[in-house]
Design a protein around this motif. Structure first.
Motif, PDB file in Angstrom:
ATOM      1  N   LEU A   9      53.439  31.204 112.197  1.00  0.00           N
ATOM      2  CA  LEU A   9      53.698  29.855 111.637  1.00  0.00           C
ATOM      3  C   LEU A   9      52.473  28.826 112.022  1.00  0.00           C
ATOM      4  CD1 LEU A   9      55.667  27.938 110.557  1.00  0.00           C
ATOM      5  CD2 LEU A   9      56.947  27.763 112.833  1.00  0.00           C
ATOM      6  N   LEU A  10      51.954  29.039 113.042  1.00  0.00           N
ATOM      7  CA  LEU A  10      51.011  28.041 113.609  1.00  0.00           C
ATOM      8  C   LEU A  10      49.759  28.300 112.481  1.00  0.00           C
ATOM      9  CD1 LEU A  10      50.780  28.778 117.566  1.00  0.00           C
ATOM     10  CD2 LEU A  10      50.991  26.492 116.260  1.00  0.00           C
ATOM     11  N   SER A  11      49.525  29.377 112.194  1.00  0.00           N
ATOM     12  CA  SER A  11      48.360  29.502 111.091  1.00  0.00           C
ATOM     13  C   SER A  11      48.866  28.871 109.989  1.00  0.00           C
ATOM     14  CB  SER A  11      47.884  31.008 111.104  1.00  0.00           C
ATOM     15  OG  SER A  11      47.092  31.051 109.920  1.00  0.00           O
ATOM     16  N   ASN A  12      49.987  28.897 109.597  1.00  0.00           N
ATOM     17  CA  ASN A  12      50.480  28.253 108.109  1.00  0.00           C
ATOM     18  C   ASN A  12      50.264  26.613 108.495  1.00  0.00           C
ATOM     19  OD1 ASN A  12      51.063  30.396 106.673  1.00  0.00           O
ATOM     20  ND2 ASN A  12      53.098  30.539 107.439  1.00  0.00           N
ATOM     21  N   ILE A  13      50.769  26.278 109.615  1.00  0.00           N
ATOM     22  CA  ILE A  13      50.867  24.670 109.893  1.00  0.00           C
ATOM     23  C   ILE A  13      49.145  24.156 109.875  1.00  0.00           C
ATOM     24  CG2 ILE A  13      50.962  23.147 111.844  1.00  0.00           C
ATOM     25  CD1 ILE A  13      53.591  24.909 112.604  1.00  0.00           C
ATOM     26  N   GLN A  14      48.423  24.926 110.265  1.00  0.00           N
ATOM     27  CA  GLN A  14      46.920  24.468 110.482  1.00  0.00           C
ATOM     28  C   GLN A  14      46.414  24.273 109.103  1.00  0.00           C
ATOM     29  OE1 GLN A  14      45.198  27.453 112.819  1.00  0.00           O
ATOM     30  NE2 GLN A  14      46.010  26.719 114.690  1.00  0.00           N
ATOM     31  N   GLN A  15      46.900  25.309 107.849  1.00  0.00           N
ATOM     32  CA  GLN A  15      46.603  25.374 106.677  1.00  0.00           C
ATOM     33  C   GLN A  15      47.386  24.183 106.128  1.00  0.00           C
ATOM     34  OE1 GLN A  15      45.822  29.254 104.598  1.00  0.00           O
ATOM     35  NE2 GLN A  15      47.049  29.721 106.536  1.00  0.00           N
ATOM     36  N   TRP A  16      48.529  23.800 106.163  1.00  0.00           N
ATOM     37  CA  TRP A  16      49.318  22.700 105.679  1.00  0.00           C
ATOM     38  C   TRP A  16      48.633  21.552 106.043  1.00  0.00           C
ATOM     39  CZ3 TRP A  16      54.497  24.313 107.996  1.00  0.00           C
ATOM     40  CH2 TRP A  16      55.064  25.609 107.501  1.00  0.00           C
ATOM     41  N   LEU A  17      48.109  21.139 107.218  1.00  0.00           N
ATOM     42  CA  LEU A  17      47.575  19.973 107.715  1.00  0.00           C
ATOM     43  C   LEU A  17      46.060  19.849 107.084  1.00  0.00           C
ATOM     44  CD1 LEU A  17      48.808  19.961 111.517  1.00  0.00           C
ATOM     45  CD2 LEU A  17      49.273  18.336 109.876  1.00  0.00           C
ATOM     46  N   SER A  18      45.267  20.799 106.968  1.00  0.00           N
ATOM     47  CA  SER A  18      44.241  20.936 106.271  1.00  0.00           C
ATOM     48  C   SER A  18      43.980  20.528 104.669  1.00  0.00           C
ATOM     49  CB  SER A  18      43.218  22.187 106.623  1.00  0.00           C
ATOM     50  OG  SER A  18      43.587  23.068 105.878  1.00  0.00           O
ATOM     51  N   GLY A  19      45.399  20.905 104.122  1.00  0.00           N
ATOM     52  CA  GLY A  19      45.573  20.735 102.664  1.00  0.00           C
ATOM     53  C   GLY A  19      45.241  21.932 101.806  1.00  0.00           C
ATOM     54  N   THR A  20      44.921  23.021 102.688  1.00  0.00           N
ATOM     55  CA  THR A  20      44.424  24.404 101.960  1.00  0.00           C
ATOM     56  C   THR A  20      45.699  25.167 101.452  1.00  0.00           C
ATOM     57  OG1 THR A  20      44.480  25.567 103.849  1.00  0.00           O
ATOM     58  CG2 THR A  20      42.572  24.575 103.008  1.00  0.00           C
ATOM     59  N   LYS A  21      47.070  24.564 101.853  1.00  0.00           N
ATOM     60  CA  LYS A  21      48.154  25.324 101.490  1.00  0.00           C
ATOM     61  C   LYS A  21      49.262  24.491 101.440  1.00  0.00           C
ATOM     62  CE  LYS A  21      48.375  30.295 102.577  1.00  0.00           C
ATOM     63  NZ  LYS A  21      48.955  31.477 103.146  1.00  0.00           N
ATOM     64  N   THR A  22      50.397  24.740 100.669  1.00  0.00           N
ATOM     65  CA  THR A  22      51.500  23.880 100.575  1.00  0.00           C
ATOM     66  C   THR A  22      52.638  24.572 101.395  1.00  0.00           C
ATOM     67  OG1 THR A  22      50.745  22.686  98.780  1.00  0.00           O
ATOM     68  CG2 THR A  22      53.116  22.506  99.158  1.00  0.00           C
ATOM     69  N   PRO A  23      53.317  23.983 102.084  1.00  0.00           N
ATOM     70  CA  PRO A  23      54.435  25.020 102.661  1.00  0.00           C
ATOM     71  C   PRO A  23      55.585  25.298 101.567  1.00  0.00           C
ATOM     72  CG  PRO A  23      54.899  22.664 103.387  1.00  0.00           C
ATOM     73  CD  PRO A  23      53.576  22.876 102.706  1.00  0.00           C
ATOM     74  N   THR A  24      56.367  26.393 101.902  1.00  0.00           N
ATOM     75  CA  THR A  24      57.657  26.735 101.124  1.00  0.00           C
ATOM     76  C   THR A  24      58.829  26.090 101.894  1.00  0.00           C
ATOM     77  OG1 THR A  24      57.995  28.928 102.065  1.00  0.00           O
ATOM     78  CG2 THR A  24      56.367  28.894 100.300  1.00  0.00           C
ATOM     79  N   PHE A  25      59.857  25.964 101.037  1.00  0.00           N
ATOM     80  CA  PHE A  25      60.997  25.486 101.724  1.00  0.00           C
ATOM     81  C   PHE A  25      61.497  26.425 102.993  1.00  0.00           C
ATOM     82  CE2 PHE A  25      65.578  25.137 102.251  1.00  0.00           C
ATOM     83  CZ  PHE A  25      65.857  23.795 102.178  1.00  0.00           C
ATOM     84  N   ASN A  26      61.158  27.699 102.631  1.00  0.00           N
ATOM     85  CA  ASN A  26      61.948  28.473 103.716  1.00  0.00           C
ATOM     86  C   ASN A  26      60.913  28.558 105.049  1.00  0.00           C
ATOM     87  OD1 ASN A  26      63.719  29.606 102.267  1.00  0.00           O
ATOM     88  ND2 ASN A  26      62.524  31.551 101.329  1.00  0.00           N
ATOM     89  N   VAL A  30      57.265  22.543  98.916  1.00  0.00           N
ATOM     90  CA  VAL A  30      57.884  21.438  99.279  1.00  0.00           C
ATOM     91  C   VAL A  30      56.766  20.415  99.570  1.00  0.00           C
ATOM     92  CG1 VAL A  30      60.284  22.013  99.637  1.00  0.00           C
ATOM     93  CG2 VAL A  30      58.689  21.968 101.376  1.00  0.00           C
ATOM     94  N   LYS A  31      56.905  19.103  99.442  1.00  0.00           N
ATOM     95  CA  LYS A  31      55.772  18.257  99.967  1.00  0.00           C
ATOM     96  C   LYS A  31      56.005  17.720 101.282  1.00  0.00           C
ATOM     97  CE  LYS A  31      53.267  14.235  98.591  1.00  0.00           C
ATOM     98  NZ  LYS A  31      51.957  14.768  99.030  1.00  0.00           N
ATOM     99  N   ILE A  32      55.494  17.868 102.217  1.00  0.00           N
ATOM    100  CA  ILE A  32      55.841  17.417 103.486  1.00  0.00           C
ATOM    101  C   ILE A  32      54.764  16.333 104.154  1.00  0.00           C
ATOM    102  CG2 ILE A  32      56.554  17.731 105.976  1.00  0.00           C
ATOM    103  CD1 ILE A  32      58.552  19.033 104.006  1.00  0.00           C
ATOM    104  N   GLN A  33      54.959  15.160 104.450  1.00  0.00           N
ATOM    105  CA  GLN A  33      53.882  14.476 104.907  1.00  0.00           C
ATOM    106  C   GLN A  33      53.098  15.007 106.164  1.00  0.00           C
ATOM    107  OE1 GLN A  33      52.938  11.531 103.429  1.00  0.00           O
ATOM    108  NE2 GLN A  33      54.616  11.715 101.854  1.00  0.00           N
ATOM    109  N   PRO A  34      51.894  14.822 106.165  1.00  0.00           N
ATOM    110  CA  PRO A  34      51.301  15.403 107.266  1.00  0.00           C
ATOM    111  C   PRO A  34      51.664  14.800 108.624  1.00  0.00           C
ATOM    112  CG  PRO A  34      49.604  15.056 105.497  1.00  0.00           C
ATOM    113  CD  PRO A  34      50.990  14.490 105.193  1.00  0.00           C
ATOM    114  N   THR A  35      51.725  13.428 108.575  1.00  0.00           N
ATOM    115  CA  THR A  35      52.262  12.735 109.809  1.00  0.00           C
ATOM    116  C   THR A  35      53.687  13.468 110.357  1.00  0.00           C
ATOM    117  OG1 THR A  35      53.613  11.397 108.528  1.00  0.00           O
ATOM    118  CG2 THR A  35      51.293  10.604 109.431  1.00  0.00           C
ATOM    119  N   ILE A  36      54.601  14.082 109.321  1.00  0.00           N
ATOM    120  CA  ILE A  36      55.806  14.682 109.871  1.00  0.00           C
ATOM    121  C   ILE A  36      55.526  15.826 110.482  1.00  0.00           C
ATOM    122  CG2 ILE A  36      57.820  15.709 109.295  1.00  0.00           C
ATOM    123  CD1 ILE A  36      57.956  12.619 109.030  1.00  0.00           C
ATOM    124  N   ILE A  37      54.566  16.738 110.007  1.00  0.00           N
ATOM    125  CA  ILE A  37      54.049  17.948 110.472  1.00  0.00           C
ATOM    126  C   ILE A  37      53.622  17.799 112.170  1.00  0.00           C
ATOM    127  CG2 ILE A  37      52.554  19.995 110.244  1.00  0.00           C
ATOM    128  CD1 ILE A  37      53.026  19.644 107.244  1.00  0.00           C
TER     129      ILE A  37
END
Length: 386
Positions: free
Chosen positions: A29-46, A6-13
């Protein structure tokens, strides 16, 4: 089932991160969030569902384009004097929202069933003399000058005053957690109590994570706000430069209702052979309140130094922490706990509304954090019946 990104806006995260603590989220989860914010990963819905659950943020908020603006009027009344208090916790926000739902229901019920607006709400608006204000509140509640003499401790005193408010139509709710979620404890560092003004259903909420003496003082503080007709979010920052003049008055009114000045001075003089620290301890037992309240009274009347006052407060905080730690997190009787959290007048109104067909059981369960099994017993213990 296939993985759905899913595409989540970085400002929302980033906003969601500001609404919670790292301890709640966990290392993975913190590790995943850091990667979402850096753009290296995209979060899943789960993963977003997990984020939503751990942060106690509604899932729908994550799919907005910009962070939500939660218009919670009561938050304007906070005393914010630290970084920790700059952002309200989800626990506080959700508790306020829950109490607003209770108040909305009670207001509608009373209006629909022909109740008049309560004349005590805002009756003393604009008045500034604590002693006179306290006298008028005593008269409205039919509260004697030395009412405390009939009770053994702050807990009994609290129960008595709460009963008088029940008779007067003021809704008083208590809880130390959000709803029925034992994993979401309310912090007394963030708030001790709040009052939401309404002519038909004024509501006081007390953070029951607090000590018995502190809860009694908070109750009287919020009583003053009801009579002034002004909302309040009380977090007891007495020494903060940001405390508003009305808060100072409400503290003085609460102190006068607990330990009337003239009575206090007479008793202080009577105990003149004892040292000041002993007098504070004995008078706290006399007035069935915390030693901090008596110490403040003594300091305000130039009986003790600021250092002694601060020492008494610090001792009280340490003693409460020690007592709380020794008790642990053990349960106690579920029904007694549920009964203590709910306002009797509110529950009796719910029962009457269910019986007359205006309210469903499902709504009653939601408003009381009970269920089909527990609601009848809780209602019975509060004087209701279905």
């Amino acid at each position: 089932m296939p993985t759905v990104n899913v595409k989540i806006q970085p400002t929302i995260i980033s906003w969601a991160m500001s609404q919670t603590s790292e301890e709640q989220l966990g290392t993975k989860l913190l590790s995943n969030i850091q990667q979402w914010l850096s753009g290296t990963k995209t979060p899943t819905f789960n993963q977003i569902e997990t984020f939503s659950r751990k942060a106690n943020i509604p899932l729908g908020y994550f799919f907005l384009q910009t962070p939500p603006v939660e218009d919670i009027k009561l938050l304007e009344y906070r005393t914010v004097d630290s970084i920790e208090l700059a952002n309200p916790s989800r626990n506080l926000i959700d508790t306020i929202n829950e109490m607003e739902r209770v108040q909305d229901w009670m207001r509608e019920y009373r209006q629909d069933t022909g109740f008049d607006a309560l004349p005590l709400v805002g009756r003393l608006k604009g008045q500034t003399e604590p002693k006179q204000i306290a006298e008028k509140i005593r008269a409205d509640l039919n509260l004697g000058l030395e009412w405390y003499a009939h009770y053994k401790n702050p807990a009994e005193s609290f129960k008595y005053i709460r009963g008088l408010l029940d008779e007067s139509g003021v809704v008083v709710m208590l809880n130390g957690i959000v709803g029925a979620n034992n994993h979401r404890a309310l912090s007394i560092d963030e708030f001790r109590a709040f009052a939401i003004i309404d002519e038909w259903a004024p509501l006081i909420f007390i953070n029951s994570a607090d000590s018995q003496g502190a809860k009694l003082f908070s109750l009287f503080h919020e009583i003053a706000h009801i009579w002034f007709g002004v909302d309040d979010l009380y977090n007891d920052r007495k020494n903060s430069p940001h405390v508003q003049p009305l808060e100072v008055i409400c503290n003085a009114v609460a102190s006068e209702l607990i330990a009337p000045l003239d009575v206090f001075l007479d008793k202080w003089r009577y105990l003149s052979e004892l040292d000041k620290r002993e007098r504070i301890s004995l008078l706290a037992k006399t007035f069935k309140c915390s030693e901090s309240v008596i110490a403040r009274k003594a300091f305000d009347t130039n009986k003790i130094s600021k250092k002694m006052y601060n020492d008494v407060v610090a001792e009280g905080i340490e003693a409460y922490k020690t007592q709380k730690d020794s008790k642990g997190s053990g349960g106690g009787d579920y029904y007694n706990t549920a009964k203590s959290r709910l306002d009797g007048c509110f529950v009796r109104a719910l029962c009457e509304s269910i019986t007359s067909g205006r309210t469903t059981f499902t709504e009653a369960y939601r408003l009381t954090n009970t269920n089909r099994k527990t609601f009848p017993e809780v209602a019975m213990r509060l004087g209701g019946g279905i």
